[in-house]
Design a protein around this motif. Structure first.
Motif, PDB file in Angstrom:
ATOM      1  N   MET A 112       0.836  -1.197   0.000  1.00 45.27           N
ATOM      2  CA  MET A 112       0.000   0.000   0.000  1.00 45.27           C
ATOM      3  C   MET A 112       0.878   1.258   0.000  1.00 45.27           C
ATOM      4  O   MET A 112       0.587   2.199  -0.724  1.00 45.27           O
ATOM      5  N   LYS A 113       1.923   1.241   0.791  1.00 45.53           N
ATOM      6  CA  LYS A 113       2.815   2.405   0.823  1.00 45.53           C
ATOM      7  C   LYS A 113       3.490   2.609  -0.527  1.00 45.53           C
ATOM      8  O   LYS A 113       3.632   3.737  -0.990  1.00 45.53           O
ATOM      9  N   PHE A 114       3.900   1.499  -1.137  1.00 43.97           N
ATOM     10  CA  PHE A 114       4.527   1.584  -2.457  1.00 43.97           C
ATOM     11  C   PHE A 114       3.575   2.242  -3.455  1.00 43.97           C
ATOM     12  O   PHE A 114       3.953   3.161  -4.186  1.00 43.97           O
ATOM     13  N   VAL A 115       2.334   1.795  -3.487  1.00 44.90           N
ATOM     14  CA  VAL A 115       1.336   2.343  -4.414  1.00 44.90           C
ATOM     15  C   VAL A 115       1.107   3.834  -4.139  1.00 44.90           C
ATOM     16  O   VAL A 115       1.016   4.644  -5.068  1.00 44.90           O
TER      17      VAL A 115
ATOM     18  N   ALA B  51       9.617   5.527  -7.199  1.00 49.23           N
ATOM     19  CA  ALA B  51       8.985   4.937  -6.013  1.00 49.23           C
ATOM     20  C   ALA B  51       9.783   3.729  -5.520  1.00 49.23           C
ATOM     21  O   ALA B  51       9.947   3.545  -4.305  1.00 49.23           O
ATOM     22  N   ILE B  52      10.280   2.923  -6.450  1.00 50.30           N
ATOM     23  CA  ILE B  52      11.109   1.778  -6.064  1.00 50.30           C
ATOM     24  C   ILE B  52      12.347   2.269  -5.314  1.00 50.30           C
ATOM     25  O   ILE B  52      12.678   1.758  -4.242  1.00 50.30           O
ATOM     26  N   ASP B  53      13.019   3.273  -5.875  1.00 48.27           N
ATOM     27  CA  ASP B  53      14.214   3.830  -5.214  1.00 48.27           C
ATOM     28  C   ASP B  53      13.885   4.356  -3.819  1.00 48.27           C
ATOM     29  O   ASP B  53      14.609   4.078  -2.854  1.00 48.27           O
TER      30      ASP B  53
ATOM     31  N   ALA C 113      13.106  -5.358 -11.642  1.00 50.58           N
ATOM     32  CA  ALA C 113      12.664  -5.400 -13.042  1.00 50.58           C
ATOM     33  C   ALA C 113      11.252  -5.962 -13.160  1.00 50.58           C
ATOM     34  O   ALA C 113      10.429  -5.447 -13.922  1.00 50.58           O
ATOM     35  N   GLU C 114      10.962  -6.993 -12.385  1.00 55.63           N
ATOM     36  CA  GLU C 114       9.633  -7.613 -12.415  1.00 55.63           C
ATOM     37  C   GLU C 114       8.565  -6.651 -11.889  1.00 55.63           C
ATOM     38  O   GLU C 114       7.483  -6.530 -12.459  1.00 55.63           O
ATOM     39  N   VAL C 115       8.877  -5.957 -10.797  1.00 57.14           N
ATOM     40  CA  VAL C 115       7.926  -4.992 -10.229  1.00 57.14           C
ATOM     41  C   VAL C 115       7.644  -3.889 -11.241  1.00 57.14           C
ATOM     42  O   VAL C 115       6.493  -3.514 -11.457  1.00 57.14           O
TER      43      VAL C 115
ATOM     44  N   GLY D 191      13.368   1.532   3.441  1.00 61.36           N
ATOM     45  CA  GLY D 191      13.200   0.203   4.012  1.00 61.36           C
ATOM     46  C   GLY D 191      11.817  -0.393   3.803  1.00 61.36           C
ATOM     47  O   GLY D 191      11.437  -1.345   4.474  1.00 61.36           O
ATOM     48  N   ILE D 192      11.059   0.146   2.865  1.00 64.59           N
ATOM     49  CA  ILE D 192       9.721  -0.366   2.549  1.00 64.59           C
ATOM     50  C   ILE D 192       9.887  -1.428   1.456  1.00 64.59           C
ATOM     51  O   ILE D 192      10.269  -1.107   0.332  1.00 64.59           O
ATOM     52  N   LEU D 193       9.642  -2.656   1.803  1.00 63.42           N
ATOM     53  CA  LEU D 193       9.808  -3.770   0.860  1.00 63.42           C
ATOM     54  C   LEU D 193      11.196  -3.786   0.229  1.00 63.42           C
ATOM     55  O   LEU D 193      11.381  -4.254  -0.897  1.00 63.42           O
ATOM     56  N   ALA D 194      12.169  -3.289   0.942  1.00 65.68           N
ATOM     57  CA  ALA D 194      13.505  -3.061   0.382  1.00 65.68           C
ATOM     58  C   ALA D 194      14.118  -4.322  -0.222  1.00 65.68           C
ATOM     59  O   ALA D 194      14.571  -4.303  -1.378  1.00 65.68           O
ATOM     60  N   GLU D 195      14.152  -5.402   0.521  1.00 62.56           N
ATOM     61  CA  GLU D 195      14.775  -6.635   0.027  1.00 62.56           C
ATOM     62  C   GLU D 195      14.028  -7.157  -1.202  1.00 62.56           C
ATOM     63  O   GLU D 195      14.644  -7.534  -2.198  1.00 62.56           O
ATOM     64  N   PHE D 196      12.724  -7.179  -1.118  1.00 63.64           N
ATOM     65  CA  PHE D 196      11.900  -7.638  -2.240  1.00 63.64           C
ATOM     66  C   PHE D 196      12.139  -6.779  -3.479  1.00 63.64           C
ATOM     67  O   PHE D 196      12.311  -7.293  -4.582  1.00 63.64           O
ATOM     68  N   LEU D 197      12.166  -5.465  -3.311  1.00 54.54           N
ATOM     69  CA  LEU D 197      12.340  -4.562  -4.450  1.00 54.54           C
ATOM     70  C   LEU D 197      13.740  -4.669  -5.042  1.00 54.54           C
ATOM     71  O   LEU D 197      13.906  -4.559  -6.260  1.00 54.54           O
ATOM     72  N   ARG D 198      14.734  -4.882  -4.203  1.00 50.62           N
ATOM     73  CA  ARG D 198      16.098  -5.066  -4.720  1.00 50.62           C
ATOM     74  C   ARG D 198      16.165  -6.317  -5.601  1.00 50.62           C
ATOM     75  O   ARG D 198      16.740  -6.290  -6.688  1.00 50.62           O
TER      76      ARG D 198
END
Length: 109
Positions: free
Chosen positions: A1-4, A23-25, A42-44, A31-38
């Motif tokens: 939700m925060k990402f959106v 937003a990804i950066d 590309a998929e996100v 630290g919001i979904l940081a590991e997942f986004l790293r």
């Protein structure tokens, strides 16, 4: 939700793909979904843009269909007025089934 929420914030200032990148950066930095986004950056980005494009496409399709329907009904009313059938116009404005019958009568359906 925060990402959106962050994507939407940036989307007000820039094109959607850039907003997603930014937003990804920002999420990684905060630290919001940081590991997942790293791991899945590309998929996100790809999925976000695909879903956005699909949503926009669906909106455009609905708008085009709506416009076609309006034009179809306007053409029907023009034809009825041309034929002096103003009572049919009055009835068709209020009665959807009757309007459909008239569209069929003039092969406009």
């Amino acid at each position: 939700m925060k990402f959106v929420d962050i994507v939407r914030k940036y989307q007000q200032e820039m094109p959607f793909p850039e907003a997603v990148e930014k937003a990804i950066d920002e999420c990684i930095k905060k630290g919001i979904l940081a590991e997942f986004l790293r791991k899945n950056r590309a998929e996100v980005l790809r999925v976000s843009i695909f879903e956005y494009d699909e949503e926009e496409h669906m909106r455009q399709e609905r708008e085009e269909s709506r416009q076609e329907g309006i034009e179809q009904v306007n053409d029907l009313y023009d034809k009825l007025f041309e034929l002096g059938r103003s009572e049919d116009v009055k009835r068709a404005v209020k009665d959807a089934k009757y309007r459909e019958k008239l569209l069929g009568e003039f092969h406009m359906d």
